[in-house]
Design an enzyme around this catalytic site. Structure first.
Site, mmCIF file in Angstrom:
data_model
loop_
_atom_site.group_PDB
_atom_site.id
_atom_site.type_symbol
_atom_site.label_atom_id
_atom_site.label_comp_id
_atom_site.label_asym_id
_atom_site.label_seq_id
_atom_site.Cartn_x
_atom_site.Cartn_y
_atom_site.Cartn_z
ATOM 1 N N TRP A 10 0.815 -1.215 0.000
ATOM 2 C CA TRP A 10 0.000 0.000 0.000
ATOM 3 C C TRP A 10 0.847 1.263 0.000
ATOM 4 C CZ3 TRP A 10 -4.308 -1.308 -1.854
ATOM 5 C CH2 TRP A 10 -4.864 -2.556 -1.545
ATOM 6 N N ASP A 61 -1.420 6.668 6.340
ATOM 7 C CA ASP A 61 -2.535 5.801 5.956
ATOM 8 C C ASP A 61 -2.761 4.845 7.120
ATOM 9 O OD1 ASP A 61 -4.264 3.905 4.964
ATOM 10 O OD2 ASP A 61 -3.053 3.391 3.209
ATOM 11 N N LYS A 83 -12.191 -1.700 7.805
ATOM 12 C CA LYS A 83 -11.448 -2.570 8.719
ATOM 13 C C LYS A 83 -12.013 -2.428 10.136
ATOM 14 C CE LYS A 83 -8.347 -2.760 5.284
ATOM 15 N NZ LYS A 83 -8.088 -3.891 4.399
#
Length: 362
Positions: free
Chosen positions: A102, A172, A196
């Site tokens: 990511w 992030d 999440k």
């Protein structure tokens, strides 16, 4: 039907209480004769949900008054582009710390929009660890420093964050926000896809220090300018209203559980149980992340051989376990134990792993 043991990496488990609450209100929200999905985003009913979610998130994370909270769309992936578009100016560089897929994707988008460099990386070690703080590099040209706080694919997590006063740190936090106490004031911007720990997919939370707004150029497209969403309180266009409603329920659930401190304790118990199961297996299960960098959200591990691994996943599925297959880019196994995954599910997984070990130990 009995609910399964959900260890999906995302979209992931939601609290049972939240699902029950949403089910009860789905067709008739607060006796209004309509679903919350049918209300106008300009209505007083939705406005109360919208404002309440903002206020509760501020309370739970102890967000200072000099930060804005935004509810946006496009997932964390859109933030990969919005961040350099808003903050990476000519003559500056975006500094990226690479700890997995990511962060690599975030860097790739920034490279399309301006100058970047890698100030720290664990790629040479297959992303099995987080770089040591004293090895990170900075430049006086840094527009910002970017990191990914938890790495779902490789099962690593920043336990301590860099302290850097010369340029804002952007993080992030899609996969571990709300799971532990955070030093919010160390960051210029935090962003997180909801799917999440915050709720279902569809809404992305951005926590933005107000001082950052003065750095934004004026020629940006309206929807890609953070000032648009600050000025309109995330209501410039129709927001993902049902996702924000679900977010508000998850935040309420988090508060009833005792807030972040109690959630952190519960997560620590789940984490210890699962890693102890791996470590006590004498190599039958082997964790893929270095011990000091292990994630409390995504537990990644291998078995001795692909054939045995496939059998493990097959038998686990028959016992009601979902989401234990590792990411396609690395293989192996992964148990994602986000906030909503109950301790009972982790105990059941631990028991299954021990039983499987005793049955198939070579």
């Amino acid at each position: 039907m009995e609910r399964r043991y959900n260890f999906n990496a995302g979209p992931s488990a939601l609290p049972q209480d939240v699902l029950n609450h949403a089910q009860a209100e789905l067709l008739n929200y607060q006796q209004q004769g309509m679903s919350i999905m049918e209300f106008s985003h300009r209505s007083k009913e939705y406005q109360k949900i919208h404002d309440g979610a903002n206020e509760l998130l501020r309370e739970l994370l102890q967000i200072p008054d000099d930060y804005e909270v935004l509810f946006l769309q496009g997932g964390a992936s859109l933030q990969f582009s919005m961040i350099p578009m808003n903050f990476l100016q000519t003559g500056q560089q975006g500094n990226y710390f690479l700890t997995g897929s990511w962060s690599q994707k975030a860097l790739k988008e920034a490279q399309k929009l301006g100058d970047t460099y890698v100030g720290g990386s664990s790629e040479q070690d297959d992303f099995k660890r987080i770089p040591e703080l004293d090895t990170l590099q900075y430049s006086n040209k840094d527009a910002y420093v970017h990191l990914t706080s938890n790495n779902t694919i490789h099962g690593t997590q920043w336990k301590e964050f860099p302290k850097h006063n010369h340029s804002p740190i952007i993080a992030d936090m899609s996969s571990d926000i709300l799971s532990r106490s955070l030093p919010i004031d160390q960051f210029g911007l935090i962003y997180a896809g909801a799917q999440k720990n915050l709720g279902p997919a569809g809404v992305t939370v951005v926590i933005l220090k107000k001082d950052m707004l003065k750095n934004i150029p004026n020629q940006l497209p309206t929807m890609l300018d953070y000032r648009t969403h600050v000025d309109k309180k995330s209501l410039y266009n129709t927001p993902p209203s049902f996702a924000i409603y679900m977010l508000s329920l998850v935040l309420e659930w988090t508060k009833t559980k005792g807030g972040i401190k109690e959630i952190e304790k519960m997560n620590a118990e789940k984490t210890k149980l699962l890693y102890d199961t791996i470590d006590s297996s004498k190599g039958f299960y082997s964790g893929t992340a270095e011990t000091a960098s292990r994630s409390s959200m995504n537990v990644t591990f291998n078995l001795p051989g692909k054939e045995l691994e496939e059998l493990f996943l097959h038998e686990a599925a028959e016992e009601g376990f979902v989401g234990l297959k590792g990411h396609r880019s690395v293989g192996g196994c992964r148990a994602s134990i986000y906030n909503a995954v109950p301790l009972e599910s982790v105990r059941a997984l631990s028991d299954f792993m021990q039983t499987f070990h005793h049955k198939h130990n070579i």
